[in-house]
Design a protein around this motif. Structure first.
Motif, PDB file in Angstrom:
ATOM      1  N   LYS A   1       0.808  -1.221   0.000  1.00 17.50           N
ATOM      2  CA  LYS A   1       0.000   0.000   0.000  1.00 17.50           C
ATOM      3  C   LYS A   1       0.844   1.275   0.000  1.00 17.50           C
ATOM      4  N   TYR A   2       2.168   1.107  -0.035  1.00 15.39           N
ATOM      5  CA  TYR A   2       3.058   2.259  -0.018  1.00 15.39           C
ATOM      6  C   TYR A   2       4.138   2.109  -1.088  1.00 15.39           C
ATOM      7  N   VAL A   3       4.507   3.238  -1.670  1.00 13.43           N
ATOM      8  CA  VAL A   3       5.697   3.307  -2.522  1.00 13.43           C
ATOM      9  C   VAL A   3       6.603   4.382  -1.943  1.00 13.43           C
ATOM     10  N   ILE A   4       7.857   4.021  -1.706  1.00  9.09           N
ATOM     11  CA  ILE A   4       8.875   5.000  -1.316  1.00  9.09           C
ATOM     12  C   ILE A   4       9.582   5.445  -2.580  1.00  9.09           C
ATOM     13  N   VAL A   5       9.552   6.742  -2.849  1.00 10.72           N
ATOM     14  CA  VAL A   5      10.132   7.261  -4.081  1.00 10.72           C
ATOM     15  C   VAL A   5      11.247   8.242  -3.738  1.00 10.72           C
ATOM     16  N   GLU A   6      12.427   7.987  -4.282  1.00  9.22           N
ATOM     17  CA  GLU A   6      13.608   8.797  -3.999  1.00  9.22           C
ATOM     18  C   GLU A   6      13.899   9.761  -5.145  1.00  9.22           C
ATOM     19  N   SER A   7      14.333  10.965  -4.760  1.00 11.62           N
ATOM     20  CA  SER A   7      14.880  11.945  -5.707  1.00 11.62           C
ATOM     21  C   SER A   7      13.972  12.145  -6.921  1.00 11.62           C
ATOM     22  N   LEU A   8      12.720  12.403  -6.654  1.00  7.97           N
ATOM     23  CA  LEU A   8      11.755  12.668  -7.720  1.00  7.97           C
ATOM     24  C   LEU A   8      11.832  14.119  -8.190  1.00  7.97           C
ATOM     25  N   PHE A   9      11.873  15.033  -7.240  1.00  9.95           N
ATOM     26  CA  PHE A   9      11.790  16.454  -7.561  1.00  9.95           C
ATOM     27  C   PHE A   9      13.159  17.104  -7.791  1.00  9.95           C
ATOM     28  N   PHE A  10      14.204  16.523  -7.199  1.00 14.60           N
ATOM     29  CA  PHE A  10      15.540  17.122  -7.274  1.00 14.60           C
ATOM     30  C   PHE A  10      16.569  16.081  -7.708  1.00 14.60           C
ATOM     31  N   SER A  11      17.609  16.564  -8.371  1.00 18.20           N
ATOM     32  CA  SER A  11      18.774  15.749  -8.692  1.00 18.20           C
ATOM     33  C   SER A  11      20.014  16.576  -8.403  1.00 18.20           C
ATOM     34  N   LYS A  12      20.829  16.082  -7.476  1.00 15.71           N
ATOM     35  CA  LYS A  12      22.033  16.811  -7.051  1.00 15.71           C
ATOM     36  C   LYS A  12      21.703  18.245  -6.642  1.00 15.71           C
ATOM     37  N   GLY A  13      20.585  18.391  -5.954  1.00 21.10           N
ATOM     38  CA  GLY A  13      20.193  19.681  -5.420  1.00 21.10           C
ATOM     39  C   GLY A  13      19.478  20.600  -6.390  1.00 21.10           C
ATOM     40  N   GLN A  14      19.326  20.156  -7.629  1.00 17.61           N
ATOM     41  CA  GLN A  14      18.679  20.977  -8.649  1.00 17.61           C
ATOM     42  C   GLN A  14      17.286  20.453  -8.966  1.00 17.61           C
ATOM     43  N   LEU A  15      16.334  21.368  -9.075  1.00 16.40           N
ATOM     44  CA  LEU A  15      14.964  21.003  -9.392  1.00 16.40           C
ATOM     45  C   LEU A  15      14.886  20.408 -10.797  1.00 16.40           C
ATOM     46  N   VAL A  16      14.162  19.288 -10.947  1.00 13.40           N
ATOM     47  CA  VAL A  16      14.093  18.601 -12.246  1.00 13.40           C
ATOM     48  C   VAL A  16      12.644  18.414 -12.703  1.00 13.40           C
ATOM     49  N   THR A  17      11.761  19.265 -12.221  1.00 11.68           N
ATOM     50  CA  THR A  17      10.343  19.100 -12.540  1.00 11.68           C
ATOM     51  C   THR A  17      10.002  19.464 -13.981  1.00 11.68           C
ATOM     52  N   ASN A  18      10.972  19.995 -14.709  1.00 10.16           N
ATOM     53  CA  ASN A  18      10.725  20.332 -16.120  1.00 10.16           C
ATOM     54  C   ASN A  18      11.237  19.253 -17.061  1.00 10.16           C
ATOM     55  N   THR A  19      11.606  18.091 -16.526  1.00 12.79           N
ATOM     56  CA  THR A  19      12.157  17.027 -17.360  1.00 12.79           C
ATOM     57  C   THR A  19      11.087  16.012 -17.746  1.00 12.79           C
ATOM     58  N   GLU A  20      11.304  15.312 -18.851  1.00  8.32           N
ATOM     59  CA  GLU A  20      10.376  14.262 -19.288  1.00  8.32           C
ATOM     60  C   GLU A  20      10.318  13.127 -18.269  1.00  8.32           C
ATOM     61  N   GLU A  21      11.473  12.809 -17.665  1.00 11.85           N
ATOM     62  CA  GLU A  21      11.520  11.734 -16.677  1.00 11.85           C
ATOM     63  C   GLU A  21      10.633  12.059 -15.486  1.00 11.85           C
ATOM     64  N   PHE A  22      10.661  13.307 -15.025  1.00  9.08           N
ATOM     65  CA  PHE A  22       9.806  13.692 -13.905  1.00  9.08           C
ATOM     66  C   PHE A  22       8.327  13.540 -14.274  1.00  9.08           C
ATOM     67  N   VAL A  23       7.954  14.056 -15.421  1.00 10.95           N
ATOM     68  CA  VAL A  23       6.542  13.998 -15.839  1.00 10.95           C
ATOM     69  C   VAL A  23       6.081  12.552 -15.949  1.00 10.95           C
ATOM     70  N   ARG A  24       6.912  11.722 -16.546  1.00 19.13           N
ATOM     71  CA  ARG A  24       6.570  10.303 -16.699  1.00 19.13           C
ATOM     72  C   ARG A  24       6.372   9.645 -15.335  1.00 19.13           C
ATOM     73  N   ARG A  25       7.289   9.926 -14.428  1.00 22.52           N
ATOM     74  CA  ARG A  25       7.245   9.251 -13.130  1.00 22.52           C
ATOM     75  C   ARG A  25       6.117   9.780 -12.257  1.00 22.52           C
ATOM     76  N   VAL A  26       5.927  11.082 -12.238  1.00 27.12           N
ATOM     77  CA  VAL A  26       4.891  11.643 -11.372  1.00 27.12           C
ATOM     78  C   VAL A  26       3.497  11.219 -11.842  1.00 27.12           C
ATOM     79  N   ASN A  27       3.345  11.026 -13.147  1.00 24.65           N
ATOM     80  CA  ASN A  27       2.066  10.538 -13.670  1.00 24.65           C
ATOM     81  C   ASN A  27       1.772   9.125 -13.156  1.00 24.65           C
TER      82      ASN A  27
END
Length: 302
Positions: A211-237
């Protein structure tokens, strides 16, 4: 250097050490955590003081069987309304665990890059599943509420595919088979899958137990925001789809440098909290060193 001068330096140091917490409380504020991920050297008395209602720790105070937690250690946390999950490396062997010396080394494939002491194994062999079952018995006897299973997505590693001679699909199916066996053999546990969103989407029967998923480093990579990447959009969906199916998302970002007066650090933390709340994920703000050896309660300037 005179003794008098040394004494003055020592007294000044003590003075500042004693006053610093007061100074900090005046100019900085705590950022409460939704959950806690504390797998290296967990000190349970520290967890008693936090408000988070779900904590993930190791089954042992130092990772060894000698200091494995007992039911009387875990119960006080649960009496405070906390669910306590034990970490378990589901598809990777660790050479400091109780099973290592007796493990059939024929099922050990090779070292896991960047993770000292950890090894790829033929997790589809019965010898490895027997290890996992023995591990689970220890966790069960200590009275944990659930288990956080790590390296669920290891079938994606090209190194494992080369070492095993199996393709990603075959490795994934073997992972699913083991997950089904485990959840059937230990049905009373709650389960969290670390980076296991793909498995839960493709195999909906597993969502009845995990009933749980632990998700690491979704929003940031090496301290930088990555919410504008295709990988982020794919994963957050994928994650938001799982939420619609009753799965709780436990997010962790390794972004806190521990400096309460670093404005960049504070902005990063505030951004993460805002994004996690936007998507409905529970958040844990971890230290940038990724050691997970403290209960991290970030402080940022007021």
């Amino acid at each position: 250097m005179t003794n008098d001068f040394v004494s003055k330096i020592a007294l000044t140091t003590i003075f500042f050490v004693l006053l610093f917490p007061i100074f900090l409380s005046l100019f900085a504020t705590d950022v409460p955590q939704d959950w806690i991920l504390y797998t290296n050297g967990p000190k349970l008395e520290e967890l008693m003081l936090v408000k988070a209602d779900l904590v993930v720790i190791d089954y042992s105070a130092d990772g060894t069987d000698k200091k494995a937690f007992k039911k009387e250690d875990i119960t006080p946390l649960q009496s405070r309304g906390k669910k306590v999950f034990s970490y378990l490396n589901f598809a990777v062997a660790e050479n400091w665990r109780f099973y290592w010396n007796s493990l059939n080394k024929a099922i050990v494939l090779g070292a896991l890059d960047n993770w000292p002491g950890e090894y790829y194994v033929k997790y589809w062999y019965s010898e490895w599943y027997d290890v996992v079952k023995e591990y689970m018995k220890r966790i069960s006897s200590a009275g944990f509420n659930g288990v956080a299973l790590d390296w669920i997505n290891i079938y994606q590693h090209t190194k494992l595919q080369k070492l095993s001679g199996k393709n990603a699909e075959a490795l994934k199916n073997a992972m699913v088979e083991n997950l089904r066996k485990l959840t059937n053999d230990f049905p009373k546990f709650e389960y969290a899958l670390v980076n296991g969103e793909d498995i839960l989407l493709e195999f909906p029967d597993l969502r009845e137990r995990a009933k749980y998923v632990i998700v690491e480093s979704l929003f940031f990579s090496k301290g930088q925001l990555v919410t504008n990447t295709e990988e982020f959009v794919r994963r957050v969906n994928k994650l938001t789809q799982l939420m619609k199916n009753g799965i709780t998302i436990l997010s962790v970002e390794y972004i806190d440098n521990g400096n309460p007066f670093d404005s960049t650090n504070a902005e990063r933390i505030k951004t993460y909290v805002s994004l996690a709340r936007k998507y409905g994920f529970k958040y844990y703000i971890a230290r940038v060193d990724m050691k997970l050896n403290v209960v991290n309660i970030p402080r940022i300037s007021k």
